[in-house]
Enzyme design. Structure first.
Site, PDB file in Angstrom:
ATOM      1  N   ASN A  11      41.076  60.748   3.316  1.00  0.00           N
ATOM      2  CA  ASN A  11      42.084  61.802   3.414  1.00  0.00           C
ATOM      3  C   ASN A  11      42.411  62.078   4.875  1.00  0.00           C
ATOM      4  O   ASN A  11      41.861  61.446   5.773  1.00  0.00           O
ATOM      5  CB  ASN A  11      41.603  63.067   2.693  1.00  0.00           C
ATOM      6  CG  ASN A  11      40.314  63.584   3.299  1.00  0.00           C
ATOM      7  OD1 ASN A  11      40.275  64.003   4.447  1.00  0.00           O
ATOM      8  ND2 ASN A  11      39.237  63.527   2.518  1.00  0.00           N
TER       9      ASN A  11
ATOM     10  N   ASP B 153      36.680  64.238  -3.733  1.00  0.00           N
ATOM     11  CA  ASP B 153      36.148  64.732  -5.002  1.00  0.00           C
ATOM     12  C   ASP B 153      35.789  63.575  -5.939  1.00  0.00           C
ATOM     13  O   ASP B 153      34.965  63.730  -6.828  1.00  0.00           O
ATOM     14  CB  ASP B 153      37.179  65.641  -5.688  1.00  0.00           C
ATOM     15  CG  ASP B 153      37.292  66.983  -4.957  1.00  0.00           C
ATOM     16  OD1 ASP B 153      36.259  67.470  -4.464  1.00  0.00           O
ATOM     17  OD2 ASP B 153      38.417  67.517  -4.853  1.00  0.00           O
TER      18      ASP B 153
ATOM     19  N   LYS C 232      36.893  41.198  -1.770  1.00  0.00           N
ATOM     20  CA  LYS C 232      38.220  41.766  -1.526  1.00  0.00           C
ATOM     21  C   LYS C 232      39.091  41.566  -2.777  1.00  0.00           C
ATOM     22  O   LYS C 232      39.139  40.457  -3.329  1.00  0.00           O
ATOM     23  CB  LYS C 232      38.844  41.049  -0.331  1.00  0.00           C
ATOM     24  CG  LYS C 232      40.136  41.645   0.128  1.00  0.00           C
ATOM     25  CD  LYS C 232      40.678  40.904   1.337  1.00  0.00           C
ATOM     26  CE  LYS C 232      42.146  41.250   1.493  1.00  0.00           C
ATOM     27  NZ  LYS C 232      42.899  40.230   2.185  1.00  0.00           N
TER      28      LYS C 232
ATOM     29  N   PRO D  17      29.324  64.320  -6.160  1.00  0.00           N
ATOM     30  CA  PRO D  17      28.608  65.590  -6.219  1.00  0.00           C
ATOM     31  C   PRO D  17      29.282  66.608  -5.306  1.00  0.00           C
ATOM     32  O   PRO D  17      29.831  66.239  -4.266  1.00  0.00           O
ATOM     33  CB  PRO D  17      27.207  65.242  -5.697  1.00  0.00           C
ATOM     34  CG  PRO D  17      27.374  63.966  -4.938  1.00  0.00           C
ATOM     35  CD  PRO D  17      28.541  63.244  -5.545  1.00  0.00           C
ATOM     36  N   ASP D  18      29.249  67.880  -5.695  1.00  0.00           N
ATOM     37  CA  ASP D  18      29.769  68.947  -4.828  1.00  0.00           C
ATOM     38  C   ASP D  18      28.614  69.393  -3.927  1.00  0.00           C
ATOM     39  O   ASP D  18      27.703  70.107  -4.361  1.00  0.00           O
ATOM     40  CB  ASP D  18      30.308  70.108  -5.660  1.00  0.00           C
ATOM     41  CG  ASP D  18      31.034  71.128  -4.787  1.00  0.00           C
ATOM     42  OD1 ASP D  18      30.557  71.410  -3.667  1.00  0.00           O
ATOM     43  OD2 ASP D  18      32.087  71.623  -5.221  1.00  0.00           O
ATOM     44  N   ILE D  19      28.633  68.940  -2.687  1.00  0.00           N
ATOM     45  CA  ILE D  19      27.505  69.152  -1.768  1.00  0.00           C
ATOM     46  C   ILE D  19      27.260  70.644  -1.540  1.00  0.00           C
ATOM     47  O   ILE D  19      26.138  71.140  -1.652  1.00  0.00           O
ATOM     48  CB  ILE D  19      27.776  68.450  -0.414  1.00  0.00           C
ATOM     49  CG1 ILE D  19      28.077  66.969  -0.653  1.00  0.00           C
ATOM     50  CG2 ILE D  19      26.605  68.627   0.546  1.00  0.00           C
ATOM     51  CD1 ILE D  19      28.640  66.229   0.551  1.00  0.00           C
TER      52      ILE D  19
ATOM     53  N   PHE E 163      34.861  76.210   2.979  1.00  0.00           N
ATOM     54  CA  PHE E 163      36.263  76.210   3.398  1.00  0.00           C
ATOM     55  C   PHE E 163      37.131  75.981   2.170  1.00  0.00           C
ATOM     56  O   PHE E 163      36.751  75.217   1.272  1.00  0.00           O
ATOM     57  CB  PHE E 163      36.521  75.106   4.435  1.00  0.00           C
ATOM     58  CG  PHE E 163      36.277  75.589   5.844  1.00  0.00           C
ATOM     59  CD1 PHE E 163      34.993  75.919   6.263  1.00  0.00           C
ATOM     60  CD2 PHE E 163      37.335  75.728   6.733  1.00  0.00           C
ATOM     61  CE1 PHE E 163      34.764  76.389   7.548  1.00  0.00           C
ATOM     62  CE2 PHE E 163      37.119  76.184   8.028  1.00  0.00           C
ATOM     63  CZ  PHE E 163      35.843  76.523   8.428  1.00  0.00           C
TER      64      PHE E 163
ATOM     65  N   LYS F  15      36.670  80.337  -5.465  1.00  0.00           N
ATOM     66  CA  LYS F  15      35.733  79.342  -4.932  1.00  0.00           C
ATOM     67  C   LYS F  15      34.468  80.024  -4.424  1.00  0.00           C
ATOM     68  O   LYS F  15      33.354  79.550  -4.612  1.00  0.00           O
ATOM     69  CB  LYS F  15      36.394  78.596  -3.761  1.00  0.00           C
ATOM     70  CG  LYS F  15      36.484  77.107  -3.998  1.00  0.00           C
ATOM     71  CD  LYS F  15      37.495  76.426  -3.096  1.00  0.00           C
ATOM     72  CE  LYS F  15      38.516  75.669  -3.943  1.00  0.00           C
ATOM     73  NZ  LYS F  15      39.416  74.843  -3.200  1.00  0.00           N
TER      74      LYS F  15
HETATM   75  N1  CTP Z   1      32.826  70.468  -0.691  1.00  0.00           N
HETATM   76  C1  CTP Z   1      31.608  69.820  -0.710  1.00  0.00           C
HETATM   77  N2  CTP Z   1      31.429  68.730  -1.520  1.00  0.00           N
HETATM   78  C2  CTP Z   1      32.409  68.273  -2.298  1.00  0.00           C
HETATM   79  C3  CTP Z   1      33.651  68.932  -2.282  1.00  0.00           C
HETATM   80  C4  CTP Z   1      33.821  70.017  -1.468  1.00  0.00           C
HETATM   81  O1  CTP Z   1      30.698  70.217   0.027  1.00  0.00           O
HETATM   82  N3  CTP Z   1      32.214  67.240  -3.064  1.00  0.00           N
HETATM   83  C5  CTP Z   1      32.998  71.659   0.146  1.00  0.00           C
HETATM   84  C6  CTP Z   1      33.985  71.495   1.264  1.00  0.00           C
HETATM   85  O2  CTP Z   1      33.349  71.084   2.463  1.00  0.00           O
HETATM   86  C7  CTP Z   1      34.570  72.904   1.400  1.00  0.00           C
HETATM   87  C8  CTP Z   1      34.606  73.373  -0.023  1.00  0.00           C
HETATM   88  O3  CTP Z   1      33.559  72.679  -0.677  1.00  0.00           O
HETATM   89  O4  CTP Z   1      33.724  73.780   2.105  1.00  0.00           O
HETATM   90  C9  CTP Z   1      35.912  73.059  -0.679  1.00  0.00           C
HETATM   91  O5  CTP Z   1      35.835  73.375  -2.029  1.00  0.00           O
HETATM   92  P1  CTP Z   1      36.517  72.504  -3.175  1.00  0.00           P
HETATM   93  O6  CTP Z   1      36.511  73.341  -4.367  1.00  0.00           O
HETATM   94  O7  CTP Z   1      35.861  71.219  -3.375  1.00  0.00           O
HETATM   95  O8  CTP Z   1      37.895  72.233  -2.547  1.00  0.00           O
HETATM   96  P2  CTP Z   1      38.924  71.262  -3.139  1.00  0.00           P
HETATM   97  O9  CTP Z   1      38.412  69.859  -3.260  1.00  0.00           O
HETATM   98  O10 CTP Z   1      40.156  71.460  -2.341  1.00  0.00           O
HETATM   99  O11 CTP Z   1      38.971  71.869  -4.600  1.00  0.00           O
HETATM  100  P3  CTP Z   1      40.127  71.948  -5.655  1.00  0.00           P
HETATM  101  O12 CTP Z   1      40.443  70.550  -5.981  1.00  0.00           O
HETATM  102  O13 CTP Z   1      39.479  72.692  -6.755  1.00  0.00           O
HETATM  103  O14 CTP Z   1      41.218  72.718  -4.976  1.00  0.00           O
END
Ligand code: CTP
Length: 402
Positions: A217, A286, A296, A312-314, A330, A344
């Site tokens: 991204n 995500d 390739k 995973p959502d860290i 954030f 959030k």
């Molecule tokens: N974050 C994380 N690990 C992930 C995704 C996000 O640690 N896999 C953290 C980001 O660093 C940030 C926050 O979570 O602090 C963002 O939240 P998130 O809900 O994941 O944001 P988006 O991906 O923009 O969510 P959405 O698609 O629901 O808008």
């Protein structure tokens, strides 16, 4: 809370003393960086410095007269050695030769540079950036003199090791202008995070599709890096877990480089217990390709589908643990910032969320953010990322101190 604090150098006056070493060329860049960040810089050159660099260079960069003569009559009362430091908070000697260090240690006062160091009052700190041949640096006399300066309260920055102007290799190079500028900024930053250990994620992640392709991204990493730099300046011990960016590691921080969300996840899980604060700034992907190809992928059909699976959502994982540190998230949203950011904060169990509208932010130099905590919303004025980072950390430190 409304306005964030300004950059740490605005309203500061620094006396930059340039003594006679080859590294004097770096001092011009140092003067530029200090002036850029709002400092007023008075340059004082020793006679020997004039063999390496011209006064006109410093005069042009600082917009101020350059001083070198103890008997200079330009100062209205003829007392440059007193007046130059009276409105200054710092005297920085860069480069500081072995001779200038010896003279300072002895408390000599036979030229403008040495006299103003002796005549400065206690509110004006002294910082010294040594630059000399490695043998001179390691000589017992210099070691003694440096120890003497330290015990007199001077801050000694460097020297660095490396190739020297004389062709030898070893310690004695003056540290780079950027690092000295950083030391000056750190000197003026209130130590609101002293003793705190802060873990920060920053940048994008890159999820492998095949050996030459990734899903990533547009995150530049600059907000996370600004927070890391400012937290270190504010006295914190900072570990920065960074996805791929082209940014230099901020001075005074430890950086762990990762690529994918999975790598970032393990780097954070291995470290969060040793931290008091976790700030998740990274734009973590995500989803990742379910089965990265070892070879390739060759083009064939008109369309290509890649199956993606959730990462995973860290942040949520760390914040959900019983031994979670103070967690900051954030939220970058395209609309309904208040609604999504607060949702959030609650769903990930975060005491503090920093929200911004993506139209205003991603990749830009400036941003406009709103802080969300139990007490409600706290908009910060639009500002550069370093200024925002300081305001966010100031808010955070107040919450930690409660
Ligand atoms: N974050 C994380 N690990 C992930 C995704 C996000 O640690 N896999 C953290 C980001 O660093 C940030 C926050 O979570 O602090 C963002 O939240 P998130 O809900 O994941 O944001 P988006 O991906 O923009 O969510 P959405 O698609 O629901 O808008």
């Amino acid at each position: 809370m409304n306005a964030g604090p300004g950059l740490e150098l605005s309203g500061r006056t620094v006396v930059l003393v340039v003594t006679g070493g080859v590294a004097a060329y770096k001092s011009a860049e140092l003067a530029r960086l200090l002036v850029r960040d709002g400092a007023r810089v008075h340059v004082v050159m020793t006679e020997a410095a004039g063999h390496f660099i011209g006064a006109a260079t410093f005069q042009a960069i600082t917009g101020e007269p350059v001083w070198s003569d103890l008997w200079d009559a330009r100062m209205s009362n003829g007392m440059a050695h007193i007046n130059l430091t009276r409105d200054a908070q710092l005297v920085l000697i860069a480069p500081a030769t072995a001779d200038s260090i010896a003279r300072l240690a002895q408390g000599r006062a036979d030229d403008l540079a040495s006299t103003l160091c002796l005549a400065r009052d206690a509110s004006c700190a002294l910082m010294v950036a040594p630059a000399m041949n490695r043998q001179m640096w390691e000589h017992a006399a210099t070691v003694r003199n440096i120890n003497m300066l330290r015990s007199d309260g001077a801050f000694v920055i460097g020297p660095a090791s490396g190739e020297q102007a004389c062709g030898e290799l070893g310690p004695g190079r003056m540290v780079e202008a950027e690092e000295l500028h950083d030391a000056v900024c750190a000197h003026f930053t209130p130590k609101v995070l002293a003793g705190r250990r802060v873990l920060i994620t920053a940048g994008p992640t890159a999820e492998t599709i095949d050996p030459v392709r990734v899903v990533t991204n547009l995150s530049s990493g600059r907000m996370g890096y600004a927070l890391a730099r400012e937290a270190a300046r504010a006295g914190a011990e900072v570990t920065l877990v960074s996805g791929p960016t082209g940014l230099d590691c901020p001075h005074g921080t430890v950086r762990i480089n990762v690529r994918s969300a999975a790598e970032m996840h393990s780097a954070v899980l291995a470290r969060y217990q040793a931290c008091d604060v976790f700030i998740a700034v990274a734009a973590v992907a995500d989803y990742r390709p379910a089965a990265p190809s070892l070879r390739k992928i060759k083009k064939s059909a008109d369309t290509l589908s890649i199956e993606m699976v959730r990462n995973p959502d860290i942040l949520a994982e760390v914040a959900g643990r019983a031994d979670a540190p103070f967690c900051v998230g954030f939220a970058a949203e395209s609309h309904d910032l208040d609604g999504y950011a607060q949702a959030k904060r609650l769903s990930k169990k975060l005491p503090l969320v920093v929200g911004n509208l993506v139209a205003d932010g991603l990749g830009g130099d400036e941003n406009e953010v709103v802080l969300y905590d139990d007490a409600g919303r706290h908009p910060l004025q639009r500002a550069s990322k370093p200024v925002l980072a300081r305001a966010i950390l100031a808010h955070l430190s107040r919450m930690l101190d409660r």
